[in-house]
Structure formats: structure tokens, C-alpha cells
Design a protein around this motif. Sequence first.
Motif, mmCIF file in Angstrom:
data_model
loop_
_atom_site.group_PDB
_atom_site.id
_atom_site.type_symbol
_atom_site.label_atom_id
_atom_site.label_comp_id
_atom_site.label_asym_id
_atom_site.label_seq_id
_atom_site.Cartn_x
_atom_site.Cartn_y
_atom_site.Cartn_z
ATOM 1 N N GLY A 14 46.403 -42.690 -29.367
ATOM 2 C CA GLY A 14 47.495 -43.593 -29.016
ATOM 3 C C GLY A 14 47.240 -45.005 -29.499
ATOM 4 N N SER A 16 48.769 -46.575 -32.344
ATOM 5 C CA SER A 16 49.703 -47.166 -33.307
ATOM 6 C C SER A 16 50.175 -48.549 -32.873
ATOM 7 N N ARG A 17 49.978 -48.880 -31.608
ATOM 8 C CA ARG A 17 50.374 -50.216 -31.115
ATOM 9 C C ARG A 17 49.670 -50.462 -29.780
ATOM 10 N N ILE A 19 47.530 -51.382 -26.523
ATOM 11 C CA ILE A 19 46.108 -51.425 -26.149
ATOM 12 C C ILE A 19 45.266 -50.586 -27.111
ATOM 13 N N ARG A 39 51.602 -40.074 -32.522
ATOM 14 C CA ARG A 39 52.317 -38.804 -32.636
ATOM 15 C C ARG A 39 52.707 -38.498 -34.075
ATOM 16 N N HIS A 61 49.816 -35.237 -31.700
ATOM 17 C CA HIS A 61 50.262 -35.352 -30.311
ATOM 18 C C HIS A 61 49.044 -35.086 -29.435
ATOM 19 N N VAL A 62 48.793 -35.984 -28.513
ATOM 20 C CA VAL A 62 47.511 -35.971 -27.808
ATOM 21 C C VAL A 62 47.309 -34.709 -26.961
ATOM 22 N N ASN A 88 43.093 -43.066 -24.901
ATOM 23 C CA ASN A 88 43.980 -44.179 -24.555
ATOM 24 C C ASN A 88 45.458 -43.788 -24.420
ATOM 25 N N THR A 139 41.371 -44.998 -20.853
ATOM 26 C CA THR A 139 42.258 -46.075 -20.417
ATOM 27 C C THR A 139 42.986 -45.614 -19.156
ATOM 28 N N ALA A 140 42.523 -46.099 -18.014
ATOM 29 C CA ALA A 140 43.178 -45.783 -16.737
ATOM 30 C C ALA A 140 44.206 -46.873 -16.448
ATOM 31 N N TYR A 154 52.702 -41.419 -12.115
ATOM 32 C CA TYR A 154 51.815 -42.084 -13.095
ATOM 33 C C TYR A 154 50.535 -42.555 -12.410
ATOM 34 N N LYS A 158 46.535 -41.619 -13.012
ATOM 35 C CA LYS A 158 45.493 -42.596 -13.364
ATOM 36 C C LYS A 158 44.370 -42.613 -12.318
ATOM 37 N N PRO A 183 43.519 -51.473 -16.773
ATOM 38 C CA PRO A 183 44.280 -52.699 -17.035
ATOM 39 C C PRO A 183 45.339 -52.944 -15.969
ATOM 40 N N GLY A 184 45.625 -54.225 -15.718
ATOM 41 C CA GLY A 184 46.817 -54.602 -14.975
ATOM 42 C C GLY A 184 47.985 -54.642 -15.946
ATOM 43 N N VAL A 186 49.947 -55.501 -18.920
ATOM 44 C CA VAL A 186 49.608 -56.005 -20.254
ATOM 45 C C VAL A 186 50.877 -55.975 -21.105
ATOM 46 N N THR A 188 52.850 -54.836 -23.500
ATOM 47 C CA THR A 188 53.033 -53.762 -24.483
ATOM 48 C C THR A 188 54.394 -53.119 -24.247
HETATM 49 N N1 LIG Z 1 50.677 -51.956 -20.755
HETATM 50 C C1 LIG Z 1 50.230 -51.949 -19.511
HETATM 51 O O1 LIG Z 1 50.597 -52.818 -18.694
HETATM 52 C C2 LIG Z 1 49.229 -50.905 -19.085
HETATM 53 C C3 LIG Z 1 48.609 -51.071 -17.844
HETATM 54 C C4 LIG Z 1 47.688 -50.129 -17.418
HETATM 55 C C5 LIG Z 1 47.378 -49.046 -18.225
HETATM 56 N N2 LIG Z 1 48.002 -48.891 -19.424
HETATM 57 C C6 LIG Z 1 47.621 -47.724 -20.236
HETATM 58 O O2 LIG Z 1 47.259 -48.149 -21.521
HETATM 59 C C7 LIG Z 1 47.411 -47.071 -22.436
HETATM 60 C C8 LIG Z 1 48.124 -47.562 -23.679
HETATM 61 O O3 LIG Z 1 49.427 -47.992 -23.304
HETATM 62 P P1 LIG Z 1 50.130 -49.273 -23.938
HETATM 63 O O4 LIG Z 1 50.501 -50.130 -22.808
HETATM 64 O O5 LIG Z 1 49.325 -49.823 -25.050
HETATM 65 O O6 LIG Z 1 51.491 -48.595 -24.439
HETATM 66 P P2 LIG Z 1 52.245 -48.605 -25.843
HETATM 67 O O7 LIG Z 1 52.201 -49.939 -26.474
HETATM 68 O O8 LIG Z 1 53.556 -47.970 -25.564
HETATM 69 O O9 LIG Z 1 51.342 -47.650 -26.743
HETATM 70 C C9 LIG Z 1 51.223 -46.287 -26.454
HETATM 71 C C10 LIG Z 1 50.495 -45.637 -27.615
HETATM 72 O O10 LIG Z 1 50.281 -44.269 -27.324
HETATM 73 C C11 LIG Z 1 50.851 -43.483 -28.359
HETATM 74 N N3 LIG Z 1 51.330 -42.253 -27.764
HETATM 75 C C12 LIG Z 1 52.263 -42.118 -26.785
HETATM 76 N N4 LIG Z 1 52.400 -40.823 -26.470
HETATM 77 C C13 LIG Z 1 51.526 -40.144 -27.257
HETATM 78 C C14 LIG Z 1 51.196 -38.775 -27.398
HETATM 79 N N5 LIG Z 1 51.790 -37.839 -26.650
HETATM 80 N N6 LIG Z 1 50.263 -38.425 -28.313
HETATM 81 C C15 LIG Z 1 49.653 -39.371 -29.080
HETATM 82 N N7 LIG Z 1 49.919 -40.681 -28.978
HETATM 83 C C16 LIG Z 1 50.841 -41.052 -28.072
HETATM 84 C C17 LIG Z 1 51.935 -44.349 -28.989
HETATM 85 O O11 LIG Z 1 52.114 -44.006 -30.340
HETATM 86 P P3 LIG Z 1 53.423 -43.306 -30.976
HETATM 87 O O12 LIG Z 1 54.608 -43.696 -30.143
HETATM 88 O O13 LIG Z 1 53.433 -43.881 -32.364
HETATM 89 O O14 LIG Z 1 53.100 -41.851 -30.911
HETATM 90 C C18 LIG Z 1 51.277 -45.721 -28.902
HETATM 91 O O15 LIG Z 1 50.373 -45.902 -29.956
HETATM 92 C C19 LIG Z 1 48.137 -45.976 -21.663
HETATM 93 O O16 LIG Z 1 47.215 -44.995 -21.230
HETATM 94 C C20 LIG Z 1 48.722 -46.713 -20.479
HETATM 95 O O17 LIG Z 1 48.919 -45.857 -19.367
HETATM 96 C C21 LIG Z 1 48.918 -49.792 -19.871
#
Ligand SMILES: NC(=O)c1ccc[n+]([C@@H]2O[C@H](COP(=O)([O-])OP(=O)(O)OC[C@H]3O[C@@H](n4cnc5c(N)ncnc54)[C@H](OP(=O)(O)O)[C@@H]3O)[C@@H](O)[C@H]2O)c1
Length: 258
Positions: A14, A16-17, A19, A39, A61-62, A88, A139-140, A154, A158, A183-184, A186, A188
Motif C-alpha cells: 500500500g 502508492s501514496r 503513509i 493494487r 492486491h494485498v 501498511n 501500520t496499526a 476498522y 487495528k 498513527p493518529g 494523518v 492522507t
Molecule cells: N491517514 C490516517 O489518518 C491513518 C491513521 C491511522 C492509521 N492509518 C493506516 O495507515 C495505512 C495507510 O493509510 P493511508 O492513510 O496512507 O491511506 P491512503 O493514502 O489512502 O493510502 C492507502 C494505500 O494503500 C493502498 N491500498 C489500498 N487498498 C489496497 C489493497 N487492497 N491492496 C494493496 N494496496 C492497497 C493504496 O493504493 P492503491 O489505491 O493505488 O491500490 C494506497 O497506496 C492504513 O493501514 C491505514 O489504516 C492511517
Amino acid sequence: MAADLTGRVAVVTGASRGIGLAAATALHAAGGTVVLTARTGEAAAAAAASVGPRALGIGAHVADADAARACIDRVLAEFGRIDVLVNNAGTNPAHGPVLRQDHARFAKTMEVNLWAPILWTRLAVDAWMGAHGGAVVNTASTGGLAVAHDIGVYNVSKAALIHLTRQLAIELAPAVRVNAVAPGVVRTRLSEALWREQPGPVTDRTPLGRLGEPADVGTAIAFLASPDASWITGETIVVDGGQTIGSGAAAERLSVRA
Ligand SMILES: NC(=O)c1ccc[n+]([C@@H]2O[C@H](COP(=O)([O-])OP(=O)(O)OC[C@H]3O[C@@H](n4cnc5c(N)ncnc54)[C@H](OP(=O)(O)O)[C@@H]3O)[C@@H](O)[C@H]2O)c1
């Protein structure tokens, strides 16, 4: 001293963008070779190109076991080792009270957020880490440490990932260290609904006074993956600007400002 991963190979799911991309960037900056998954192969390749010369993008796909195996096989074929795995990729399709979720949304959340880390860790351990050592970082989320309305499924996934981190840490020691970041909020795409229109409510309950940026978490992931963390396992590092501990501190900061 910055984390040194020279000569090490890392896979970030995960990436591509958000975290994941920030983690890949930090691991690369520490000298590592980095494989970024998403994906689609196109998204993964574009992200890898933005990271630097020692980065490769692979579509997987993960939760697709065949795609995961093909990815790990390719990493071993191209680079001969896999020292770091960052589980992640995450998803949050189930909004609202837990009792009102259908099975499909529940299952998708658990498959991506909980089953996939088991799947990828098993593949990495069997392919390389079990015999040669390695580090896994999951990544929790702070949602795994506290309850909240509307994202209960969700958060349950986690919380289980945090416990899985501890469980795998004892099952895989001493060869493989297993840790997590929580993370809190973030900035994204996943959390966009919380900050896009009105970041105020989040920043007001954050003692450090701002939203998290992906790099805040990416550098913590690189630390846990690096030899600097060689006596840390089963741990979850909260990276949240104080959101979890801090409504009191945040209120005080606001009153000092007022
Ligand atoms: N942002 C927050 O506030 C926050 C807080 C706590 C925890 N987190 C955790 O941080 C992690 C990353 O999230 P993010 O906030 O960075 O979100 P994001 O910007 O939406 O990035 C999600 C990434 O995961 C990929 N992805 C999604 N579904 C997938 C799948 N089934 N197989 C492979 N890749 C997949 C997406 O790529 P494609 O769409 O290109 O496949 C993208 O690269 C997650 O585990 C999330 O639960 C985030």
C-alpha cells in the motif's frame, strides 16, 4: 544518527501514496532498496519512480494470496533477499455502528487489515527472514487503542493488528522483530473526511497543534525497521502529536493562546 539500511531490501504494501509512500521514501533515504506495492502495477510503478533509483513498483492486491506470493518471489529473484516488510495497506469500508455492518464489509476490513499482514509476513519469513533475520512493521492506528463512534469495525481490526504484532513477535523471535506504529489522524486520502473541510476539530485536540503528515509516520517506520531498533520487538509506537493522551493538554494550549 539516521537509520542505516544500506544493502537491505524492504517491501512496503500500500505504498502508492500516503503513509506507505512516506515509509518507502524514508527507507530509501536510509540507503535501502525498496519495493512498493499497490493494487495496480501502474500506481506502484509511478510511486517507485518518485522515490528514487533503488525502488521498484509491483501491482498486488494485498489480500490476494497468489499476487502476494508472486510479489515476494519476484523480490527474491531480483534482489536476493527481503530484510524488511511493512504491512501498511489498510481499508475502512464499514462506517457506522458495528451491529449494523454487513458481513461483506466486515470481512473485507479484516481481510485487508488483519489477514493480509499474516499472509505477507508468512511469505517473507518462509522466503528469507526465518533463516536470515528481518524486521516487520505493521501500520496499526490509535483507533486500535481507543473506541470511537462510526469506525468500530476498522478499530477492532487495528486493535487485533496490535495484538497480532505482539503475538508474532514471540513466535518469530529471535530471528525476526515485529513492531507496529499507531498513527493518529494523518493527512492522507483515507482520512480526508476528518480534515479536508475543517481541520480545526482535529488540530484542536492535538497537543502538538497540527495534523500529522505521512513523513511523521514514515520516519518512525524506518526507525523500527532499522538496526537502531534491534532490541525492540512486539512494541507499538503511537505517532499522533499527542492526540491519544492529550485533550487536556490541547485545552490548556488553547487557553494559553486565548
Ligand atoms: N491517514 C490516517 O489518518 C491513518 C491513521 C491511522 C492509521 N492509518 C493506516 O495507515 C495505512 C495507510 O493509510 P493511508 O492513510 O496512507 O491511506 P491512503 O493514502 O489512502 O493510502 C492507502 C494505500 O494503500 C493502498 N491500498 C489500498 N487498498 C489496497 C489493497 N487492497 N491492496 C494493496 N494496496 C492497497 C493504496 O493504493 P492503491 O489505491 O493505488 O491500490 C494506497 O497506496 C492504513 O493501514 C491505514 O489504516 C492511517
